[in-house]
Scaffold this motif. Structure first.
Motif, PDB file in Angstrom:
ATOM      1  N   GLY A  42       0.734  -1.199   0.009  1.00  0.00           N
ATOM      2  CA  GLY A  42      -0.044  -0.020   0.051  1.00  0.00           C
ATOM      3  C   GLY A  42       0.784   1.073  -0.149  1.00  0.00           C
ATOM      4  N   ALA A  43       0.337   2.312   0.132  1.00  0.00           N
ATOM      5  CA  ALA A  43       0.946   3.629  -0.083  1.00  0.00           C
ATOM      6  C   ALA A  43       1.898   3.735   0.888  1.00  0.00           C
ATOM      7  N   ALA A  60       5.958   5.794   0.720  1.00  0.00           N
ATOM      8  CA  ALA A  60       6.258   7.114   1.603  1.00  0.00           C
ATOM      9  C   ALA A  60       7.645   7.427   1.604  1.00  0.00           C
ATOM     10  N   TRP A  73      -5.566  12.404   2.096  1.00  0.00           N
ATOM     11  CA  TRP A  73      -7.199  12.609   2.177  1.00  0.00           C
ATOM     12  C   TRP A  73      -6.829  13.760   2.974  1.00  0.00           C
ATOM     13  N   TRP A 130      -6.383  17.230  -9.087  1.00  0.00           N
ATOM     14  CA  TRP A 130      -5.389  16.361  -7.967  1.00  0.00           C
ATOM     15  C   TRP A 130      -4.866  15.269  -8.468  1.00  0.00           C
ATOM     16  N   ARG A 187      -0.631  14.700  -8.262  1.00  0.00           N
ATOM     17  CA  ARG A 187       0.035  13.558  -7.879  1.00  0.00           C
ATOM     18  C   ARG A 187       1.003  13.091  -8.701  1.00  0.00           C
ATOM     19  N   VAL A 245      -9.103   2.617  -9.819  1.00  0.00           N
ATOM     20  CA  VAL A 245     -10.276   2.063  -9.450  1.00  0.00           C
ATOM     21  C   VAL A 245     -10.804   3.205  -8.275  1.00  0.00           C
ATOM     22  N   PHE A 276     -13.892   4.580  -5.403  1.00  0.00           N
ATOM     23  CA  PHE A 276     -14.484   3.662  -4.432  1.00  0.00           C
ATOM     24  C   PHE A 276     -16.066   3.467  -5.187  1.00  0.00           C
ATOM     25  N   LEU A 326     -13.106  -3.869  -9.135  1.00  0.00           N
ATOM     26  CA  LEU A 326     -11.536  -3.879  -9.288  1.00  0.00           C
ATOM     27  C   LEU A 326     -11.688  -4.811 -10.869  1.00  0.00           C
ATOM     28  N   GLY A 359       2.987  -1.708   4.396  1.00  0.00           N
ATOM     29  CA  GLY A 359       2.527  -0.288   4.034  1.00  0.00           C
ATOM     30  C   GLY A 359       1.135  -0.143   3.701  1.00  0.00           C
ATOM     31  N   THR A 360       0.235  -0.807   4.250  1.00  0.00           N
ATOM     32  CA  THR A 360      -1.030  -0.514   4.104  1.00  0.00           C
ATOM     33  C   THR A 360      -2.078  -0.837   5.283  1.00  0.00           C
ATOM     34  N   ASN A 389       4.803  -2.610   9.041  1.00  0.00           N
ATOM     35  CA  ASN A 389       4.138  -1.228   8.984  1.00  0.00           C
ATOM     36  C   ASN A 389       4.948  -0.557  10.234  1.00  0.00           C
ATOM     37  N   ASP A 428       2.722   1.222  12.255  1.00  0.00           N
ATOM     38  CA  ASP A 428       1.822   1.295  13.243  1.00  0.00           C
ATOM     39  C   ASP A 428       1.134  -0.177  13.053  1.00  0.00           C
TER      40      ASP A 428
HETATM   41  C1  BV8 Z   1     -15.350  -2.355  -4.408  1.00  0.00           C
HETATM   42  C2  BV8 Z   1      -8.116   5.084  -6.092  1.00  0.00           C
HETATM   43  C3  BV8 Z   1     -17.108  -3.748  -5.348  1.00  0.00           C
HETATM   44  C4  BV8 Z   1      -6.624   4.956  -6.969  1.00  0.00           C
HETATM   45  C5  BV8 Z   1      -8.583   3.772  -4.204  1.00  0.00           C
HETATM   46  C6  BV8 Z   1     -20.301   1.154   0.384  1.00  0.00           C
HETATM   47  C7  BV8 Z   1     -20.333   1.547  -1.182  1.00  0.00           C
HETATM   48  C8  BV8 Z   1     -19.338   0.934  -2.115  1.00  0.00           C
HETATM   49  C9  BV8 Z   1     -18.127   0.224  -1.734  1.00  0.00           C
HETATM   50  C10 BV8 Z   1     -18.229   0.149  -0.399  1.00  0.00           C
HETATM   51  C11 BV8 Z   1     -18.853   0.680   0.384  1.00  0.00           C
HETATM   52  N1  BV8 Z   1     -18.390   0.364   1.791  1.00  0.00           N
HETATM   53  C12 BV8 Z   1     -17.094  -0.205   1.774  1.00  0.00           C
HETATM   54  C13 BV8 Z   1     -17.127  -0.320   0.508  1.00  0.00           C
HETATM   55  C14 BV8 Z   1     -15.664  -0.923  -0.168  1.00  0.00           C
HETATM   56  C15 BV8 Z   1     -14.721   0.308  -0.565  1.00  0.00           C
HETATM   57  C16 BV8 Z   1     -14.033   0.305   0.762  1.00  0.00           C
HETATM   58  O1  BV8 Z   1     -13.168  -0.594   1.260  1.00  0.00           O
HETATM   59  N2  BV8 Z   1     -14.194   1.348   1.346  1.00  0.00           N
HETATM   60  C17 BV8 Z   1     -13.498   1.470   2.728  1.00  0.00           C
HETATM   61  C18 BV8 Z   1     -12.922   3.090   2.761  1.00  0.00           C
HETATM   62  C19 BV8 Z   1     -14.188   1.142   3.811  1.00  0.00           C
HETATM   63  N3  BV8 Z   1     -14.250  -0.491  -1.632  1.00  0.00           N
HETATM   64  C20 BV8 Z   1     -14.512  -0.154  -2.730  1.00  0.00           C
HETATM   65  O2  BV8 Z   1     -15.362   0.667  -3.398  1.00  0.00           O
HETATM   66  C21 BV8 Z   1     -13.656  -1.009  -3.788  1.00  0.00           C
HETATM   67  N4  BV8 Z   1     -14.700  -1.458  -4.867  1.00  0.00           N
HETATM   68  O3  BV8 Z   1     -15.696  -2.740  -3.377  1.00  0.00           O
HETATM   69  O4  BV8 Z   1     -16.114  -2.848  -5.709  1.00  0.00           O
HETATM   70  C22 BV8 Z   1     -18.268  -2.888  -4.887  1.00  0.00           C
HETATM   71  C23 BV8 Z   1     -18.797  -2.129  -6.079  1.00  0.00           C
HETATM   72  C24 BV8 Z   1     -19.810  -1.474  -5.694  1.00  0.00           C
HETATM   73  C25 BV8 Z   1     -20.638  -1.502  -4.557  1.00  0.00           C
HETATM   74  C26 BV8 Z   1     -20.013  -2.324  -3.482  1.00  0.00           C
HETATM   75  C27 BV8 Z   1     -18.732  -3.101  -3.756  1.00  0.00           C
HETATM   76  C28 BV8 Z   1     -12.689  -0.196  -4.477  1.00  0.00           C
HETATM   77  C29 BV8 Z   1     -11.445   0.289  -3.629  1.00  0.00           C
HETATM   78  C30 BV8 Z   1     -10.625   1.191  -4.390  1.00  0.00           C
HETATM   79  C31 BV8 Z   1     -10.742   2.635  -3.996  1.00  0.00           C
HETATM   80  N5  BV8 Z   1      -9.538   3.492  -4.701  1.00  0.00           N
HETATM   81  N6  BV8 Z   1      -7.689   4.613  -4.578  1.00  0.00           N
HETATM   82  C32 BV8 Z   1      -5.998   6.247  -6.253  1.00  0.00           C
HETATM   83  O5  BV8 Z   1      -6.470   7.537  -6.480  1.00  0.00           O
HETATM   84  O6  BV8 Z   1      -4.830   6.117  -5.904  1.00  0.00           O
HETATM   85  S1  BV8 Z   1      -8.344   3.415  -2.452  1.00  0.00           S
HETATM   86  C33 BV8 Z   1      -6.893   4.000  -1.743  1.00  0.00           C
HETATM   87  O7  BV8 Z   1      -6.691   3.580  -0.621  1.00  0.00           O
HETATM   88  C34 BV8 Z   1      -5.678   3.999  -2.553  1.00  0.00           C
HETATM   89  O8  BV8 Z   1      -5.940   3.216  -3.613  1.00  0.00           O
HETATM   90  C35 BV8 Z   1      -4.868   3.144  -1.397  1.00  0.00           C
HETATM   91  O9  BV8 Z   1      -4.108   2.232  -2.125  1.00  0.00           O
HETATM   92  C36 BV8 Z   1      -5.954   2.442  -0.900  1.00  0.00           C
HETATM   93  C37 BV8 Z   1      -5.464   2.077   0.342  1.00  0.00           C
HETATM   94  O10 BV8 Z   1      -4.854   2.950   1.396  1.00  0.00           O
HETATM   95  P1  BV8 Z   1      -3.201   2.349   1.820  1.00  0.00           P
HETATM   96  O11 BV8 Z   1      -2.528   2.146   0.364  1.00  0.00           O
HETATM   97  O12 BV8 Z   1      -3.387   1.342   2.688  1.00  0.00           O
HETATM   98  O13 BV8 Z   1      -2.710   3.753   2.103  1.00  0.00           O
HETATM   99  P2  BV8 Z   1      -3.117   4.465   3.631  1.00  0.00           P
HETATM  100  O14 BV8 Z   1      -2.497   5.837   3.747  1.00  0.00           O
HETATM  101  O15 BV8 Z   1      -4.308   4.189   4.249  1.00  0.00           O
HETATM  102  O16 BV8 Z   1      -1.963   3.597   4.748  1.00  0.00           O
HETATM  103  C38 BV8 Z   1      -0.562   3.798   4.568  1.00  0.00           C
HETATM  104  C39 BV8 Z   1      -0.069   2.623   5.640  1.00  0.00           C
HETATM  105  O17 BV8 Z   1       1.475   2.716   5.357  1.00  0.00           O
HETATM  106  C40 BV8 Z   1      -0.403   3.053   6.990  1.00  0.00           C
HETATM  107  O18 BV8 Z   1      -0.821   1.937   7.733  1.00  0.00           O
HETATM  108  C41 BV8 Z   1       1.070   3.545   7.496  1.00  0.00           C
HETATM  109  O19 BV8 Z   1       1.052   3.144   8.780  1.00  0.00           O
HETATM  110  C42 BV8 Z   1       1.862   2.978   6.711  1.00  0.00           C
HETATM  111  N7  BV8 Z   1       3.217   3.476   6.454  1.00  0.00           N
HETATM  112  C43 BV8 Z   1       3.421   4.915   6.107  1.00  0.00           C
HETATM  113  N8  BV8 Z   1       4.909   5.020   5.890  1.00  0.00           N
HETATM  114  C44 BV8 Z   1       5.389   3.789   6.092  1.00  0.00           C
HETATM  115  C45 BV8 Z   1       4.208   2.888   6.313  1.00  0.00           C
HETATM  116  N9  BV8 Z   1       4.707   1.547   6.677  1.00  0.00           N
HETATM  117  C46 BV8 Z   1       6.163   1.322   6.478  1.00  0.00           C
HETATM  118  N10 BV8 Z   1       6.967   2.213   6.161  1.00  0.00           N
HETATM  119  C47 BV8 Z   1       6.612   3.227   5.913  1.00  0.00           C
HETATM  120  N11 BV8 Z   1       7.700   3.995   5.748  1.00  0.00           N
END
Ligand code: BV8
Ligand code: ZN
Length: 239
Positions: free
Chosen positions: A21-22, A26, A40, A64, A68, A156, A158, A162, A184-185, A210, A212
């Protein structure tokens, strides 16, 4: 649960699947989504990474993504990306599933990269079937398709499904591996975050790297807290 034990597991594995993940980008200077300086923070995902947002205001969404793209264009892979590319050369079978759209794994030399959330360099037509890669920075906003319709980022959002082939390959990798590395997710976004449980249920040992604790930390075999750029080279055995 030491780095040494986790490293022994990785060295012995014949098939490894990885979910990044992101956080792995970083240390290349690309802000994460949900961290302190997260992307965000200024924006809410619902405001920008959704088809509704794009329909409502394509210019804001393109600004945006263009911002990026210009950040990512300047970014170099870090030691974490390079360690995973090195691991791929050492392990009989390795699949790298990434939620990232930045292309840094490919830049680091990884060959089997499965982009389950698309690529920020890809564009797709909002009307016809055309999709293409355009690496220009900045992009002429708002980019259009040869058919005249407006283009959208090839990622992709929200609420969107996929891409079918990458998702099937990601599930297959999770089911077939001995070791599943989650790096890293925040494991907040599904279905990608569910791959760790899929792997564990299929008998894999899950190792998390990670800064955290995350939503899956209690279910992993090893949870290694620290920077991916520090831990991965040690885990892979090169560093
Ligand atoms: C889907 C776009 C089927 C690209 C992104 C209601 C209606 C519809 C859907 C949903 C719903 N409720 C829930 C859902 C499902 C939804 C979802 O999961 N929502 C979440 C928020 C609850 N998912 C979807 O909609 C997916 N599709 O389900 O389709 C469907 C269809 C219709 C109806 C129902 C179901 C689509 C998901 C894709 C969304 N697109 N991005 C872009 O612009 O980049 S998501 C976005 O978050 C990014 O893609 C990113 O990759 C993703 C996850 O984030 P992370 O990569 O984990 O990054 P984050 O910042 O969160 O965390 C970073 C981590 O790294 C932290 O833990 C931190 O501690 C750590 N870190 C930081 N630095 C370091 C480190 N670790 C190690 N070393 C370091 N140096
Ligand atoms: Zn078109």
């Amino acid at each position: 649960m030491s780095l040494e034990q986790a490293r022994a597991l990785v060295q012995r594995a014949s098939s490894i699947a990885i979910l990044t993940g992101a956080g792995i980008s970083a240390e290349s200077g690309i802000p994460t989504f949900r961290g302190a300086a997260g992307l965000w923070k200024q924006f809410r995902p619902e405001d920008l990474a959704t088809p509704q947002a794009f329909r409502r205001d394509p210019n804001v969404v393109w600004e945006w993504y263009d911002w990026r793209r210009s950040q990512i264009d300047q970014a170099a892979p870090n030691a974490g990306h390079l360690a995973l590319a090195d691991l791929e050369r050492r392990v009989p079978s390795l699949a790298l599933v990434t939620q990232n759209v930045d292309g840094l794994h490919q830049k680091a030399g990884s060959r089997s990269v499965i982009e389950v959330h698309g690529s920020i360099w890809a564009l797709r037509c909002s009307q016809c079937e055309r999709s293409w890669v355009d690496r220009s920075v900045p992009l002429p906003l708002v980019p259009h398709c040869a058919c005249g319709a407006m283009a959208r980022p090839g990622v992709v959002w929200f609420g969107e499904q996929l891409p079918r082939e990458p998702w099937l390959a990601a599930e297959k990798a999770a089911v077939g591996c001995d070791v599943f590395l989650v790096v890293g997710t925040s494991a907040a976004v599904y279905p990608a975050a569910g791959l760790a449980d899929t792997a564990r249920s299929a008998g894999a040992k899950v190792i998390e790297v990670n800064l955290d604790k995350t939503g899956i930390s209690d279910m992993v075999y090893f949870s290694l807290i620290g920077l991916a750029g520090d831990i991965l080279p040690k885990l892979v055995g090169g560093g």
